[in-house]
Design a protein around this motif. Structure first.
Motif, PDB file in Angstrom:
ATOM      1  N   ARG A  40       8.476 -11.564  11.708  1.00 36.46           N
ATOM      2  CA  ARG A  40       7.015 -11.699  11.591  1.00 36.46           C
ATOM      3  C   ARG A  40       6.470 -12.548  12.739  1.00 36.46           C
ATOM      4  NH1 ARG A  40       8.059 -13.170   6.096  1.00 36.46           N
ATOM      5  NH2 ARG A  40       7.835 -11.397   4.681  1.00 36.46           N
ATOM      6  N   ASP A  92      11.279 -13.669   8.415  1.00 37.08           N
ATOM      7  CA  ASP A  92      10.311 -14.639   8.909  1.00 37.08           C
ATOM      8  C   ASP A  92      10.299 -14.652  10.433  1.00 37.08           C
ATOM      9  OD1 ASP A  92       8.475 -16.992   8.524  1.00 37.08           O
ATOM     10  OD2 ASP A  92      10.107 -18.017   9.574  1.00 37.08           O
ATOM     11  N   SER A 152      15.458 -13.540   4.153  1.00 33.26           N
ATOM     12  CA  SER A 152      14.133 -14.146   4.310  1.00 33.26           C
ATOM     13  C   SER A 152      13.989 -14.846   5.654  1.00 33.26           C
ATOM     14  CB  SER A 152      13.854 -15.133   3.164  1.00 33.26           C
ATOM     15  OG  SER A 152      14.802 -16.178   3.147  1.00 33.26           O
TER      16      SER A 152
END
Length: 291
Positions: A69, A66, A62
């Motif tokens: 992104r 992140d 994750s």
């Protein structure tokens, strides 16, 4: 065209693309501003910048996603994301590929190291069995096909670190099988000399990536030399991180002595970060002009 299509166009060109690697949105933005056509989110540099720790499998899926992104939100050029070992079994690999595609990456790298993985030019590396390595790439390719049916797209960069533990022949055989399974780009990590680099490019099909770590195991050749050998991409995973760290250490030491070393002009700094673009766009809204 999608970012994956843009990457395909670059790979079809008969040249070796110099690819400085980013570690956050700002470094990626600078790479684009300086005219580079693509970038890679370096796991080494991202781990250092995001959690202040070495690239030894400490960042979670994750956290990596992140960061990806944030980077794709800041740039338009293709980003290759570092999917490490896929964060688990073949089903985890599929989830990893899907996540990177939805994050806007043009490609995702999946490798055959044992988890937790290590930086490719540091000691202690080991790889999984051939069967598990092939399952990872098969799963990645299957997910790529499923994503295309949903109107999404991503390329698979298949990496092997088998050279370190089992020799170059094993690494080439693994990479050749990765290509047969449908990988789009091949990456044999840490060849020791030019002869090994030539053998990799001569014996393997399709686009190949070289990983140039200053002070690492692979020869630091010129772009022309890498192109002549047969590489399509030359990744530089630590160049920006090392330069940034050196500049910060130099500045900190100078400030301790009440000195101010040379640095980027405040006007250029604001422009590169995006203040000018923000102000220009905000002028189109009356409420923004009043605030």
């Amino acid at each position: 065209m999608t970012v994956a299509d843009n990457l395909r166009v670059l790979l079809a060109q008969e040249e070796c693309h110099t690819m400085p690697c980013c570690f956050d949105a700002l470094s990626a933005k600078l790479i684009q501003q300086e005219g580079y056509p693509l970038t890679f989110m370096s796991g080494f540099a991202t781990s250092a910048s995001r959690i202040g720790a070495p690239d030894l499998g400490l960042m979670s899926y994750s956290e990596v996603l992140d960061q990806a992104r944030n980077i794709t939100d800041a740039i338009d050029i293709p980003l290759i994301g570092d999917g490490d070992t896929g964060y688990g079994n073949a089903m985890n690999v599929r989830r990893t590929v899907s996540g990177f595609a939805k994050a806007g990456c043009a490609s995702v790298m999946i490798e055959d190291q044992l988890a937790p993985k290590r930086c490719g030019h540091t000691p202690g590396k080991a790889v999984v069995t051939r069967e598990e390595a092939f399952d990872r790439i098969r799963a990645a390719v299957d997910e790529r096909s499923a994503l295309r049916e949903q109107g999404q797209d991503i390329l698979i960069l298949a990496r092997t670190d088998a050279r370190h533990e089992h020799g170059l022949s094993e690494a080439i055989e693994r990479a050749a099988r990765f290509a047969e399974l449908g990988a789009d780009i091949l990456f044999v990590e840490a060849p020791k000399d030019v002869a090994e680099m030539r053998r990799i490019c001569d014996e393997l099909p399709g686009p190949k990536m070289a990983n140039i770590v200053e002070g690492g195991e692979t020869p630091d050749l010129t772009n022309a030399e890498l192109r002549d050998i047969g590489y399509s991409i030359a990744a530089y995973p630590l160049s920006l991180m090392a330069s940034a760290m050196q500049a910060m250490v130099t500045t900190l030491r100078a400030m301790r002595e009440d000195r101010r070393p040379g640095q980027m002009d405040f006007t250029e700094l604001r422009q590169r970060i995006g203040f000018d673009d923000y102000y220009e766009m905000s002028e189109t809204y009356a409420s923004s002009r009043r605030s």
